[in-house]
Motif scaffolding. Sequence first.
Motif, PDB file in Angstrom:
ATOM      1  N   SER A  89       9.759  -4.221  -5.031  1.00  0.00           N
ATOM      2  CA  SER A  89       8.822  -3.303  -4.380  1.00  0.00           C
ATOM      3  C   SER A  89       9.052  -3.200  -2.879  1.00  0.00           C
ATOM      4  CB  SER A  89       7.384  -3.776  -4.609  1.00  0.00           C
ATOM      5  OG  SER A  89       7.114  -3.787  -5.979  1.00  0.00           O
TER       6      SER A  89
ATOM      7  N   TYR B  69      11.139  -0.054   3.064  1.00  0.00           N
ATOM      8  CA  TYR B  69      10.023   0.899   3.073  1.00  0.00           C
ATOM      9  C   TYR B  69      10.520   2.210   2.473  1.00  0.00           C
ATOM     10  CZ  TYR B  69       8.006  -2.306   6.498  1.00  0.00           C
ATOM     11  OH  TYR B  69       7.508  -3.420   7.128  1.00  0.00           O
TER      12      TYR B  69
ATOM     13  N   LYS C 179       5.819  -0.999   1.957  1.00  0.00           N
ATOM     14  CA  LYS C 179       4.804   0.058   2.031  1.00  0.00           C
ATOM     15  C   LYS C 179       5.485   1.396   1.705  1.00  0.00           C
ATOM     16  CE  LYS C 179       1.093   1.742   5.002  1.00  0.00           C
ATOM     17  NZ  LYS C 179       0.296   1.569   6.215  1.00  0.00           N
ATOM     18  N   VAL C 180       4.721   2.323   1.178  1.00  0.00           N
ATOM     19  CA  VAL C 180       5.217   3.686   0.954  1.00  0.00           C
ATOM     20  C   VAL C 180       4.375   4.609   1.827  1.00  0.00           C
ATOM     21  CG1 VAL C 180       5.593   5.507  -0.756  1.00  0.00           C
ATOM     22  CG2 VAL C 180       5.822   3.101  -1.438  1.00  0.00           C
TER      23      VAL C 180
ATOM     24  N   ILE D 136       7.215   4.885  -6.148  1.00  0.00           N
ATOM     25  CA  ILE D 136       6.062   4.032  -6.484  1.00  0.00           C
ATOM     26  C   ILE D 136       6.449   3.140  -7.666  1.00  0.00           C
ATOM     27  CG2 ILE D 136       3.580   4.044  -7.058  1.00  0.00           C
ATOM     28  CD1 ILE D 136       4.223   5.789  -4.612  1.00  0.00           C
TER      29      ILE D 136
ATOM     30  N   HIS E  80       0.819  -1.208   0.000  1.00  0.00           N
ATOM     31  CA  HIS E  80       0.000   0.000   0.000  1.00  0.00           C
ATOM     32  C   HIS E  80       0.854   1.259   0.000  1.00  0.00           C
ATOM     33  CE1 HIS E  80      -3.060  -2.884   1.383  1.00  0.00           C
ATOM     34  NE2 HIS E  80      -3.861  -2.102   0.679  1.00  0.00           N
ATOM     35  N   VAL E  81       0.269   2.279  -0.554  1.00  0.00           N
ATOM     36  CA  VAL E  81       0.834   3.622  -0.437  1.00  0.00           C
ATOM     37  C   VAL E  81      -0.130   4.399   0.444  1.00  0.00           C
ATOM     38  CG1 VAL E  81       1.543   5.695  -1.699  1.00  0.00           C
ATOM     39  CG2 VAL E  81       1.725   3.441  -2.805  1.00  0.00           C
ATOM     40  N   GLU E  82       0.371   4.864   1.567  1.00  0.00           N
ATOM     41  CA  GLU E  82      -0.490   5.627   2.479  1.00  0.00           C
ATOM     42  C   GLU E  82      -0.212   7.105   2.263  1.00  0.00           C
ATOM     43  OE1 GLU E  82      -0.560   4.136   6.530  1.00  0.00           O
ATOM     44  OE2 GLU E  82      -1.149   6.114   7.264  1.00  0.00           O
TER      45      GLU E  82
ATOM     46  N   VAL F 280      -0.692   8.849  -7.909  1.00  0.00           N
ATOM     47  CA  VAL F 280      -0.283   7.534  -7.377  1.00  0.00           C
ATOM     48  C   VAL F 280      -1.237   6.458  -7.880  1.00  0.00           C
ATOM     49  CG1 VAL F 280      -0.020   6.160  -5.260  1.00  0.00           C
ATOM     50  CG2 VAL F 280       0.914   8.473  -5.358  1.00  0.00           C
TER      51      VAL F 280
ATOM     52  N   ILE G 193       3.509   8.528   2.663  1.00  0.00           N
ATOM     53  CA  ILE G 193       3.652   9.903   2.161  1.00  0.00           C
ATOM     54  C   ILE G 193       3.206  10.895   3.230  1.00  0.00           C
ATOM     55  CG2 ILE G 193       2.849  11.554   0.415  1.00  0.00           C
ATOM     56  CD1 ILE G 193       2.838   9.249  -1.595  1.00  0.00           C
TER      57      ILE G 193
END
Length: 342
Positions: free
Chosen positions: A150, A116, A153-154, A130, A13-15, A206, A156
């Motif tokens: 990958s 991460y 998690k990313v 991403i 996930h990208v938060e 994103v 932001i």
Amino acid sequence: MSLIKVNAEHRYHVEIDCDRNDALAEIVSNHNKVLLILPSDINRMYPNLTRHSKFEFLKIPNGEAAKNITTVQTIWKRAAQLKFARNDAIVAIGGGATTDVAGFAASTWMRGIPWYAIPTSLAGMVDAAIGGKTGINQSFGKNLVGSFYSPQKVFIDLSFLDSLSQRDFNAGLAEVIKCGFIKRPEILTRIVEYRQNIARLIELAVRTKAEVVGQDFKESRTREILNYGHTLGHAIEKDSNFKLRHGEAISIGMVFAAQLSNQLLNLTVQEVQTHTDLLSKLNLPISYPKKRWSSLSNLLFQDKKVRNGRVRFIGLTRIGKTAWLEDVNQIELKRCYETIAS
Ligand code: GLY
């Protein structure tokens, strides 16, 4: 806060719109040891990072100066000293160069340990962090050595954007607007008022990248649409000796790709004008000196995207709909460049 799913070699996930220290607390709860990799100006720019007994810190050079094998060896050496194993994690906090090199080190240590990304630049938030491309530069070319690997998690944290210069911020907007041109025209109606819309714009960019990467993680074809404006853009970046930011160079590259699309596909003059109007409103460059064509044309043929001696461009049949331009000849390229040259 929004959470965007990316389906790559694993799902993550990208938060968007989280707090950097909450992110670190979440990471710490999942791992034994955590190696934070940061550019050396991190204290000046982002002083308020919490400390934790599980944290180890490693500062690397700022920006592109870190994207080399020496930095990777420094990270490996530190991982060895710390007896880093697969339940430990690397966290990259920085711009695209930091996340690229730290992600690459993570992909190679013990054949891959969790990592991460906490991007601090706009270009990092919407592009570099991403999609799982990691890598370093070599004397023979940028990004030629790397891996698709990958993060877990990313995170932001939008408050990092306050530390960016207007120029760096606008260069990041070029990657956002690119997503509007290739797939999500909604971005184009919001981008002029970017200050009020920044969280939503980042989310839309994103989402766009996540959708494309989810269809073609290893760039066998579909992912190439993310390279809109990049074929000439990379050549301009090199020709300017990297004095132009990546986003500035691809801004010119997008105008070129739009003109080419007008000559060879069905993109209308008004749609080309939309490119130049919006990019100029964001203070991004839209032309490059006419006399640089022979240098650019040589550089174009050295690009990674050249296959069987043919330069490939991503074009548009209309805004939001991409097409491949596989076999553009030198005369067409030159004619097109003259329409955008200053
Ligand atoms: N920056 C283009 C990509 O990640 O594929």
